[in-house]
Scaffold this motif. Structure first.
Motif, PDB file in Angstrom:
ATOM      1  N   VAL A  72      45.638 -15.870 -21.271  1.00 49.46           N
ATOM      2  CA  VAL A  72      45.553 -15.335 -22.633  1.00 49.46           C
ATOM      3  C   VAL A  72      46.925 -15.489 -23.264  1.00 49.46           C
ATOM      4  O   VAL A  72      47.930 -15.027 -22.699  1.00 49.46           O
ATOM      5  CB  VAL A  72      45.115 -13.855 -22.633  1.00 49.46           C
ATOM      6  CG1 VAL A  72      45.042 -13.326 -24.063  1.00 49.46           C
ATOM      7  CG2 VAL A  72      43.775 -13.688 -21.921  1.00 49.46           C
ATOM      8  N   GLN A 112      49.797 -15.492 -26.666  1.00 51.17           N
ATOM      9  CA  GLN A 112      50.344 -14.491 -27.577  1.00 51.17           C
ATOM     10  C   GLN A 112      49.524 -14.373 -28.854  1.00 51.17           C
ATOM     11  O   GLN A 112      49.414 -13.302 -29.445  1.00 51.17           O
ATOM     12  CB  GLN A 112      51.795 -14.839 -27.908  1.00 51.17           C
ATOM     13  CG  GLN A 112      52.524 -13.796 -28.734  1.00 51.17           C
ATOM     14  CD  GLN A 112      54.006 -14.102 -28.866  1.00 51.17           C
ATOM     15  OE1 GLN A 112      54.502 -15.082 -28.327  1.00 51.17           O
ATOM     16  NE2 GLN A 112      54.719 -13.278 -29.599  1.00 51.17           N
ATOM     17  N   PHE A 113      48.934 -15.496 -29.290  1.00 55.41           N
ATOM     18  CA  PHE A 113      48.136 -15.504 -30.508  1.00 55.41           C
ATOM     19  C   PHE A 113      46.715 -15.948 -30.184  1.00 55.41           C
ATOM     20  O   PHE A 113      46.483 -16.666 -29.209  1.00 55.41           O
ATOM     21  CB  PHE A 113      48.781 -16.412 -31.560  1.00 55.41           C
ATOM     22  CG  PHE A 113      50.161 -15.955 -31.962  1.00 55.41           C
ATOM     23  CD1 PHE A 113      50.320 -14.873 -32.819  1.00 55.41           C
ATOM     24  CD2 PHE A 113      51.289 -16.571 -31.450  1.00 55.41           C
ATOM     25  CE1 PHE A 113      51.587 -14.426 -33.170  1.00 55.41           C
ATOM     26  CE2 PHE A 113      52.557 -16.143 -31.804  1.00 55.41           C
ATOM     27  CZ  PHE A 113      52.702 -15.061 -32.668  1.00 55.41           C
ATOM     28  N   PRO A 114      45.727 -15.537 -30.994  1.00 56.49           N
ATOM     29  CA  PRO A 114      44.327 -15.794 -30.655  1.00 56.49           C
ATOM     30  C   PRO A 114      44.012 -17.277 -30.500  1.00 56.49           C
ATOM     31  O   PRO A 114      44.472 -18.108 -31.290  1.00 56.49           O
ATOM     32  CB  PRO A 114      43.564 -15.193 -31.847  1.00 56.49           C
ATOM     33  CG  PRO A 114      44.507 -14.218 -32.475  1.00 56.49           C
ATOM     34  CD  PRO A 114      45.878 -14.765 -32.240  1.00 56.49           C
ATOM     35  N   GLN A 137      40.682 -10.529 -33.512  1.00 53.92           N
ATOM     36  CA  GLN A 137      40.550 -11.859 -32.908  1.00 53.92           C
ATOM     37  C   GLN A 137      41.275 -11.918 -31.562  1.00 53.92           C
ATOM     38  O   GLN A 137      40.785 -12.507 -30.599  1.00 53.92           O
ATOM     39  CB  GLN A 137      41.102 -12.927 -33.851  1.00 53.92           C
ATOM     40  CG  GLN A 137      40.222 -13.221 -35.047  1.00 53.92           C
ATOM     41  CD  GLN A 137      40.814 -14.316 -35.920  1.00 53.92           C
ATOM     42  OE1 GLN A 137      41.949 -14.761 -35.718  1.00 53.92           O
ATOM     43  NE2 GLN A 137      40.055 -14.759 -36.905  1.00 53.92           N
ATOM     44  N   GLN A 138      42.453 -11.291 -31.503  1.00 57.85           N
ATOM     45  CA  GLN A 138      43.195 -11.307 -30.248  1.00 57.85           C
ATOM     46  C   GLN A 138      42.477 -10.505 -29.171  1.00 57.85           C
ATOM     47  O   GLN A 138      42.531 -10.849 -27.992  1.00 57.85           O
ATOM     48  CB  GLN A 138      44.613 -10.777 -30.460  1.00 57.85           C
ATOM     49  CG  GLN A 138      45.490 -10.777 -29.224  1.00 57.85           C
ATOM     50  CD  GLN A 138      45.795 -12.171 -28.676  1.00 57.85           C
ATOM     51  OE1 GLN A 138      45.121 -13.154 -28.989  1.00 57.85           O
ATOM     52  NE2 GLN A 138      46.800 -12.268 -27.837  1.00 57.85           N
ATOM     53  N   SER A 153      40.008 -12.812 -27.849  1.00 56.69           N
ATOM     54  CA  SER A 153      40.701 -13.771 -26.985  1.00 56.69           C
ATOM     55  C   SER A 153      41.019 -13.144 -25.632  1.00 56.69           C
ATOM     56  O   SER A 153      40.896 -13.788 -24.578  1.00 56.69           O
ATOM     57  CB  SER A 153      41.984 -14.245 -27.676  1.00 56.69           C
ATOM     58  OG  SER A 153      42.610 -15.277 -26.964  1.00 56.69           O
ATOM     59  N   PRO A 162      49.944 -10.389 -24.855  1.00 57.26           N
ATOM     60  CA  PRO A 162      48.647 -10.486 -25.536  1.00 57.26           C
ATOM     61  C   PRO A 162      48.431  -9.465 -26.646  1.00 57.26           C
ATOM     62  O   PRO A 162      47.488  -9.604 -27.421  1.00 57.26           O
ATOM     63  CB  PRO A 162      47.657 -10.244 -24.397  1.00 57.26           C
ATOM     64  CG  PRO A 162      48.392  -9.363 -23.439  1.00 57.26           C
ATOM     65  CD  PRO A 162      49.819  -9.844 -23.489  1.00 57.26           C
TER      66      PRO A 162
END
Length: 365
Positions: free
Chosen positions: A82, A84-86, A141-142, A145, A163
């Motif tokens: 996973v 740092q960004f989605p 969104q994250q 993810s 994350p």
């Protein structure tokens, strides 16, 4: 899940002139939750990407249990990662995004549905399962993810690279608790990269602290807080961090300026300069009495609500004391600081070399 073993693994982006990750031997034990903690640029993401196969190390070998994977691409390592960004398929629904890693591996439909709904429930996504991912805010969104990385029940490890960066601060506490719950449920080996000490200390079974591409200490959260083995750990963990004062060892006596503050505990240390480290939580301000204390000038007080932070100067060196709320210390007043021997450590070349013993045999310096 698997034990992940690094043998002399290091990486350089400039042909060996500098090391983003200095050669390291380390084992991440299966089924444990680890936090990889350190400031930006210390090598956390490089180490994570070496484990996942996104980076091939300059030197060293990587093993998952007894299988060497140094040259194995990411797809062959059975890793969930996973970022740092989605990373999502924006036109897919939340449900389909969560199901995708399982469908791609031909998992039976009933098992996919069961697993998706379980992870969805834990992450608070039930009410948006049928919504397209592009219609969610960045924080949600994250979370989706994150769910994609956790939905697979049979992986060697789950790697999480900061994350919760884009997640609303109010949600972070809840999600950290949910991550721990999912970890208990799945038994995955989790490696969680963060620069946030709160995230690391509240989430992990074991925290691994990096500085300048090297591991300086690893241990349970309480161990890092109460018994730092390196000045950087004392400074980086804790809010505020550990106080550091220059001192001198003469014989077995430790002196700050002209004041004797204690003796060296245990084996005799060579004479010469050291630094005393003691956390603000353990420093006490008392009136001068039988036990010697360090004279300190009060420079200010931060009223934090549940407690006060009293700022002082010992000579030219700042020392912060954490006290009960409503303290009555006045700026410019001279007070006396006492250090508990069992919570006061000695450092040389940034590494802990000993601890303080009381001059008077009563447990205080």
């Amino acid at each position: 899940m698997a034990d992940i073993r690094l043998e002399g693994v290091g990486h350089s982006y400039d042909g060996g002139k500098t090391w983003a990750l200095k050669p390291t031997t380390w084992t991440w034990r299966g089924s444990r939750a680890y936090a990889l903690l350190g400031p930006s640029g210390c090598g956390k993401t490089t180490l994570l990407n070496i484990i996942s196969g996104l980076i091939t190390p300059t030197v060293g070998r990587i093993f998952f249990d007894d299988r060497e994977v140094t040259g194995v691409p990411t797809a062959g390592r059975n890793i969930a990662q996973v970022f740092q960004f989605p990373v999502l398929y924006e036109e897919m629904s939340v449900y389909d995004n969560l199901a995708f890693p399982l469908r791609n591996r031909k998992v039976p439909k009933q098992e996919i549905d069961q697993r998706v709904r379980q992870v969805s429930r834990l992450l608070g996504l039930d009410h948006v399962l049928r919504r397209r991912s592009r219609r969610l805010d960045a924080g949600r969104q994250q979370i989706v993810s994150l769910g994609r990385g956790l939905v697979r029940s049979q992986v060697a490890a789950v790697l999480l690279d900061e994350p919760l960066t884009v997640v609303d601060p109010a949600m972070k506490w809840t999600l950290r608790s949910k991550l721990k719950e999912i970890h208990r449920d799945t038994g995955h080996t989790l490696v969680y990269v963060t620069h946030d000490q709160t995230e690391a200390l509240t989430f992990a079974d074991e925290v691994v602290v990096l500085k300048d591409g090297a591991i300086v200490q690893a241990g349970e959260p309480a161990e890092l807080f109460l018994s730092p083995a390196h000045e950087f750990v004392g400074h980086f963990i804790g809010s505020p961090g550990m106080n550091m004062l220059p001192a001198e060892i003469a014989g077995d006596v430790v002196r700050v300026g002209q004041a004797d503050v204690g003796r060296t505990a245990g084996e005799v240390l060579p004479p010469g300069p050291v630094r005393i480290g003691v956390r603000p939580e353990f420093v006490r301000i008392t009136a001068p009495g039988n036990s010697p204390g360090l004279a300190a000038q009060v420079t200010g007080i931060d009223r934090m609500g549940a407690y006060d932070l009293v700022h002082t100067l010992v000579g030219e060196h700042p020392v912060i004391v954490k006290t009960d709320a409503g303290s009555a210390y006045e700026p410019d007043a001279v007070e006396f600081l006492h250090f508990p021997a069992d919570r006061t450590f000695l450092f040389r070349d940034e590494v802990r070399c000993g601890s303080l013993a009381p001059l008077n045999g009563r447990g205080q310096a």
